[in-house]
Design a protein around this motif. Structure first.
Motif, PDB file in Angstrom:
ATOM      1  N   PRO A 196       0.830  -1.204   0.000  1.00 40.53           N
ATOM      2  CA  PRO A 196       0.000   0.000   0.000  1.00 40.53           C
ATOM      3  C   PRO A 196       0.866   1.255   0.000  1.00 40.53           C
ATOM      4  O   PRO A 196       2.007   1.237   0.443  1.00 40.53           O
ATOM      5  CB  PRO A 196      -0.811  -0.113   1.285  1.00 40.53           C
ATOM      6  N   VAL A 197       0.291   2.352  -0.495  1.00 39.48           N
ATOM      7  CA  VAL A 197       0.998   3.629  -0.544  1.00 39.48           C
ATOM      8  C   VAL A 197       1.251   4.137   0.876  1.00 39.48           C
ATOM      9  O   VAL A 197       2.331   4.632   1.179  1.00 39.48           O
ATOM     10  CB  VAL A 197       0.169   4.655  -1.355  1.00 39.48           C
ATOM     11  N   LEU A 198       0.247   4.029   1.739  1.00 37.36           N
ATOM     12  CA  LEU A 198       0.316   4.501   3.122  1.00 37.36           C
ATOM     13  C   LEU A 198      -0.277   3.456   4.052  1.00 37.36           C
ATOM     14  O   LEU A 198      -1.047   2.603   3.618  1.00 37.36           O
ATOM     15  CB  LEU A 198      -0.507   5.788   3.289  1.00 37.36           C
ATOM     16  N   THR A 199       0.035   3.563   5.334  1.00 36.19           N
ATOM     17  CA  THR A 199      -0.703   2.778   6.328  1.00 36.19           C
ATOM     18  C   THR A 199      -2.058   3.458   6.522  1.00 36.19           C
ATOM     19  O   THR A 199      -2.239   4.629   6.157  1.00 36.19           O
ATOM     20  CB  THR A 199       0.030   2.739   7.685  1.00 36.19           C
ATOM     21  N   ILE A 200      -2.996   2.753   7.111  1.00 36.52           N
ATOM     22  CA  ILE A 200      -4.309   3.354   7.373  1.00 36.52           C
ATOM     23  C   ILE A 200      -4.147   4.563   8.294  1.00 36.52           C
ATOM     24  O   ILE A 200      -4.764   5.606   8.067  1.00 36.52           O
ATOM     25  CB  ILE A 200      -5.285   2.317   7.962  1.00 36.52           C
ATOM     26  N   GLU A 201      -3.306   4.431   9.320  1.00 31.99           N
ATOM     27  CA  GLU A 201      -3.102   5.542  10.250  1.00 31.99           C
ATOM     28  C   GLU A 201      -2.543   6.763   9.535  1.00 31.99           C
ATOM     29  O   GLU A 201      -2.984   7.899   9.784  1.00 31.99           O
ATOM     30  CB  GLU A 201      -2.166   5.125  11.392  1.00 31.99           C
ATOM     31  N   ASP A 202      -1.581   6.554   8.634  1.00 32.75           N
ATOM     32  CA  ASP A 202      -1.006   7.675   7.882  1.00 32.75           C
ATOM     33  C   ASP A 202      -2.026   8.287   6.939  1.00 32.75           C
ATOM     34  O   ASP A 202      -2.078   9.507   6.775  1.00 32.75           O
ATOM     35  CB  ASP A 202       0.233   7.234   7.094  1.00 32.75           C
ATOM     36  N   TRP A 203      -2.860   7.441   6.292  1.00 34.14           N
ATOM     37  CA  TRP A 203      -3.897   7.956   5.386  1.00 34.14           C
ATOM     38  C   TRP A 203      -4.893   8.808   6.160  1.00 34.14           C
ATOM     39  O   TRP A 203      -5.261   9.895   5.731  1.00 34.14           O
ATOM     40  CB  TRP A 203      -4.608   6.804   4.676  1.00 34.14           C
ATOM     41  N   VAL A 204      -5.331   8.317   7.324  1.00 36.42           N
ATOM     42  CA  VAL A 204      -6.292   9.067   8.137  1.00 36.42           C
ATOM     43  C   VAL A 204      -5.681  10.395   8.567  1.00 36.42           C
ATOM     44  O   VAL A 204      -6.315  11.444   8.471  1.00 36.42           O
ATOM     45  CB  VAL A 204      -6.752   8.238   9.363  1.00 36.42           C
ATOM     46  N   ARG A 205      -4.456  10.358   9.032  1.00 34.58           N
ATOM     47  CA  ARG A 205      -3.787  11.582   9.469  1.00 34.58           C
ATOM     48  C   ARG A 205      -3.648  12.576   8.310  1.00 34.58           C
ATOM     49  O   ARG A 205      -3.975  13.756   8.433  1.00 34.58           O
ATOM     50  CB  ARG A 205      -2.416  11.241  10.063  1.00 34.58           C
ATOM     51  N   GLU A 206      -3.210  12.094   7.143  1.00 36.79           N
ATOM     52  CA  GLU A 206      -3.016  12.944   5.971  1.00 36.79           C
ATOM     53  C   GLU A 206      -4.319  13.598   5.524  1.00 36.79           C
ATOM     54  O   GLU A 206      -4.378  14.797   5.271  1.00 36.79           O
ATOM     55  CB  GLU A 206      -2.423  12.122   4.827  1.00 36.79           C
TER      56      GLU A 206
END
Length: 111
Positions: free
Chosen positions: A19-29
């Protein structure tokens, strides 16, 4: 424009793509950019209730109405410029490589 983003898991999907990002990073972004207005995970279908009214009678059953291997695992409400913008945001979510993302523009009621 507001969009409902459904995050759908498919236990039979075998993806080896990172994946491009982790779920936590996607949510934060997406939260920091103001695109993600709300969202959360959903409990499993085994804890769901299906509600129908037919012929004046209320019918409540356990679990999902449709039999399917794919499960809606979560949702997000996105505020995007247009569908292309929503697609770019959704494409960065980890489940774009390990499941399915469904985008639907909200269709407000004119009251």
């Amino acid at each position: 424009m507001r969009f409902l983003m459904l995050v759908i898991s498919d236990p039979e999907l075998d993806s080896t793509e990172a994946p491009v990002l982790t779920i936590e990073d996607w949510v934060r972004e997406t939260a920091e950019s103001g695109v993600n207005l709300d969202g959360d995970r959903l409990e499993p279908p085994s804890r769901a209730k299906t509600v129908r009214r037919r012929g004046g009678q209320l019918h409540v059953t356990d679990g999902p109405f449709a039999e399917t291997r794919e499960v809606i695992g979560g949702f997000d409400i996105l505020e995007c410029d247009d569908m292309d913008h929503a697609i770019r945001v959704a494409a960065r979510h980890p489940m774009a490589t390990h499941g399915t993302i469904e985008l639907r523009a909200l269709w407000p009621l004119d009251l």
